[in-house]
Write a protein that holds these residues in place. Structure first.
Motif, PDB file in Angstrom:
ATOM      1  N   ASP A  60       0.837  -1.193   0.000  1.00 28.98           N
ATOM      2  CA  ASP A  60       0.000   0.000   0.000  1.00 28.98           C
ATOM      3  C   ASP A  60       0.874   1.245   0.000  1.00 28.98           C
ATOM      4  N   SER A  64      -2.555   7.294  -1.812  1.00 25.78           N
ATOM      5  CA  SER A  64      -2.820   6.768  -3.148  1.00 25.78           C
ATOM      6  C   SER A  64      -3.713   5.545  -3.025  1.00 25.78           C
ATOM      7  N   SER A  65      -4.636   5.417  -3.960  1.00 32.77           N
ATOM      8  CA  SER A  65      -5.492   4.231  -3.981  1.00 32.77           C
ATOM      9  C   SER A  65      -4.859   3.099  -4.778  1.00 32.77           C
ATOM     10  N   LYS A  67      -1.568   0.547  -5.401  1.00 30.87           N
ATOM     11  CA  LYS A  67      -0.434  -0.061  -4.723  1.00 30.87           C
ATOM     12  C   LYS A  67       0.840   0.123  -5.544  1.00 30.87           C
ATOM     13  N   ASP A 190       0.207   6.235 -10.707  1.00 29.46           N
ATOM     14  CA  ASP A 190      -1.199   6.622 -10.645  1.00 29.46           C
ATOM     15  C   ASP A 190      -1.627   6.867 -12.085  1.00 29.46           C
ATOM     16  N   GLY A 197     -11.212  -1.963 -10.734  1.00 22.81           N
ATOM     17  CA  GLY A 197     -10.280  -2.606  -9.820  1.00 22.81           C
ATOM     18  C   GLY A 197      -9.637  -3.848 -10.383  1.00 22.81           C
TER      19      GLY A 197
END
Length: 245
Positions: A60, A64-65, A67, A190, A197
């Protein structure tokens, strides 16, 4: 150009370079530029997949969403061959998974240069493009070569048919082990915009594995043979060139 068809993939590797194209690679030294990358030995890395001699981990990232990933591989290729691939600005399309376009631009040298690359994304997701600053360093005493690849999105105008990646940090470490090379690839990207997802998760694992498998094969091609690493009198890596040139 708009995409057609239910799903369209091309055959990174890479980078990351290059890295998506590279996403698109060890904890950076003080001279490095990948300040946003987690350390190679940071706590929290989770093994996601093993394939042949490649292992991929994810971790993680704060704020940031998405990885970060770390790929480790022992490649059946000498470091000279691999560096011959790396200095070719078009080689992204040969080894980085889903890289469809790559070229150098602007002024630069072996240690500090710029490249543009495009990553094909499955329909209906818009392709991503990268403007990357690539910095390379190494020294004779350790034999290691380290490359930093960092997004510099404002160096080139954007295209309305592609989404510009404005945050991507990659670090490649090449460690010679006889006639083979250990490669460690760290990356956090990013990719901008809304992505499902399932796609993000598959990219984090599939891109490094497929890219590194391809890189090993590409480094065996005749055009990447008979190269040597060139050092200055202080032992700093200065260039990669064909023997006898």
């Amino acid at each position: 150009m708009r995409k057609t068809g239910a799903h369209r993939f091309t055959g990174w590797a890479s980078a990351v370079c290059l890295g998506l194209c590279a996403l698109l690679l060890t904890g950076p030294s003080a001279a490095g530029t990948g300040a946003d990358l987690p350390a190679e030995n940071a706590e929290g890395w989770r093994l996601r997949k093993e394939a042949d001699n490649i292992r991929v981990f994810t971790i993680d990232q704060d704020q940031s969403s998405f990885k970060a990933f770390k790929a480790e591989a022992l490649l059946d290729a000498p470091i000279e061959n691999l560096m011959a691939v790396m200095i070719n600005p078009q080689s992204c399309v040969e080894w980085v998974h889903n890289c469809t376009e790559s070229y150098a631009f602007g002024t630069g040298d072996f240690h500090d240069r710029y490249a543009y690359s495009v990553n094909d994304m499955p329909w209906p997701v818009t392709d991503r493009d990268y403007v990357l600053r690539i910095q390379t360093r190494g020294n004779r005493s350790t034999g290691e070569v380290i490359m930093d690849l960092n997004a510099t999105p404002n160096q080139r105008a954007e295209f309305d048919t592609r989404v510009r990646v404005d945050h991507s940090d990659t670090l490649y470490r090449f460690i010679p082990e006889g006639s083979r090379t250990r490669m460690i690839w760290l990356q956090h990207t990013d990719p901008n915009g809304a992505l499902p997802g399932w796609l993000v998760n598959s990219l984090l694992v599939d891109i490094p594995i497929r890219s590194l498998q391809a890189l090993e094969q590409v480094a065996a091609k005749p055009r990447y043979q008979d190269f040597e690493l060139v050092y200055d009198p202080e032992g700093r890596l200065m260039d990669v060139r064909q023997s006898g040139h």
